[in-house]
Design a protein around this motif. Structure first.
Motif, PDB file in Angstrom:
ATOM      1  N   GLU A   1     -66.340 -38.164 -46.681  1.00 44.54           N
ATOM      2  CA  GLU A   1     -66.417 -38.915 -47.826  1.00 44.54           C
ATOM      3  C   GLU A   1     -67.834 -38.667 -48.255  1.00 44.54           C
TER       4      GLU A   1
ATOM      5  N   PRO B   1     -62.691 -40.839 -43.119  1.00 43.82           N
ATOM      6  CA  PRO B   1     -61.600 -41.959 -42.886  1.00 43.82           C
ATOM      7  C   PRO B   1     -60.373 -41.117 -42.772  1.00 43.82           C
TER       8      PRO B   1
ATOM      9  N   LYS C   1     -72.600 -49.729 -46.435  1.00 45.70           N
ATOM     10  CA  LYS C   1     -72.252 -50.277 -47.644  1.00 45.70           C
ATOM     11  C   LYS C   1     -70.972 -49.483 -48.176  1.00 45.70           C
ATOM     12  N   ARG C   2     -71.174 -48.258 -47.918  1.00 53.92           N
ATOM     13  CA  ARG C   2     -70.130 -47.261 -48.611  1.00 53.92           C
ATOM     14  C   ARG C   2     -68.805 -47.334 -47.654  1.00 53.92           C
TER      15      ARG C   2
ATOM     16  N   SER D   1     -65.338 -47.352 -46.520  1.00 56.32           N
ATOM     17  CA  SER D   1     -64.169 -47.924 -47.026  1.00 56.32           C
ATOM     18  C   SER D   1     -62.655 -47.239 -46.066  1.00 56.32           C
TER      19      SER D   1
ATOM     20  N   ASN E   1     -58.428 -46.479 -45.976  1.00 51.47           N
ATOM     21  CA  ASN E   1     -57.415 -46.429 -46.879  1.00 51.47           C
ATOM     22  C   ASN E   1     -56.266 -46.999 -45.940  1.00 51.47           C
TER      23      ASN E   1
END
Length: 195
Positions: A107, A119, A152-153, A155, A157
């Protein structure tokens, strides 16, 4: 009361002085004049390889050039047409054993330490670790300077799992002899794409 709660209760009873959490907002994290170049150099310094792929180049051909002897290539990425195994279609993780090359998508990358955030986007995440060689596709515009920016980035799923990978697996714990592929891939190549 559980044993965990009992232990925590004893700790709390013996705390003599409490301190507030420090303010971390003013920490000056490292930045680079050219994060992409720093990422490439750091990737090589940790034993990996980073290749800038010219726009329009077929990544399947490039992977074949890099790993001409690979018989089993695992990927669920639609653009990887040379894949012989799909980690979404195997019955269990151990069915990926014997994978010569695993191809996955990152990512974003981190210039500071050559980490790539990956991820889980496949049913069997074992492809990230069981493959002899790992190829990570990464948009070269998705490079951050440092881990402060990276955190901070992050994430997740639907799988709820992700990992940072930086170069091939290695260890020098025993007799200070460097062993590549100790717990995962023996080689790691980041293909930096212009997406």
């Amino acid at each position: 009361m559980s044993s965990k709660e009992d232990i925590l209760k004893k700790y709390r009873a013996n705390i003599r002085e409490q301190f507030d959490m420090p303010d971390l907002s003013d920490i000056a994290a490292i930045t680079y004049s050219n994060p992409l170049l720093q990422f490439i150099n750091m990737t090589r310094s940790v034993g990996g390889n980073a290749i800038e792929v010219e726009k329009g180049r077929d990544v399947n051909e490039l992977i074949r050039e890099l790993y001409p002897d690979a018989k089993e290539i695992a990927s669920n990425l639609p653009e990887i047409t040379i894949a012989t195994r799909n980690p979404d279609d195997v019955g269990r993780a151990r069915d990926l054993n014997g994978t010569d090359v695993g191809v996955i998508r990152g990512e974003f990358g981190v210039a500071e330490n050559a980490c790539v955030w990956i991820p889980q986007t496949m049913k069997e995440k074992a492809v990230m670790f069981i493959s002899e060689n790992l190829v990570i596709l990464l948009d070269k515009k998705q490079i951050v300077h440092n881990m402060h920016e990276a955190y901070k980035r992050i994430s997740f799923n639907n799988y709820g799992y992700g990992t940072f990978i930086s170069g091939p697996s290695k260890t020098a714990d025993i007799a200070q002899v460097l062993v590549m592929g100790a717990q995962a891939a023996r080689s790691a190549t980041v293909l930096l794409l212009d997406e």
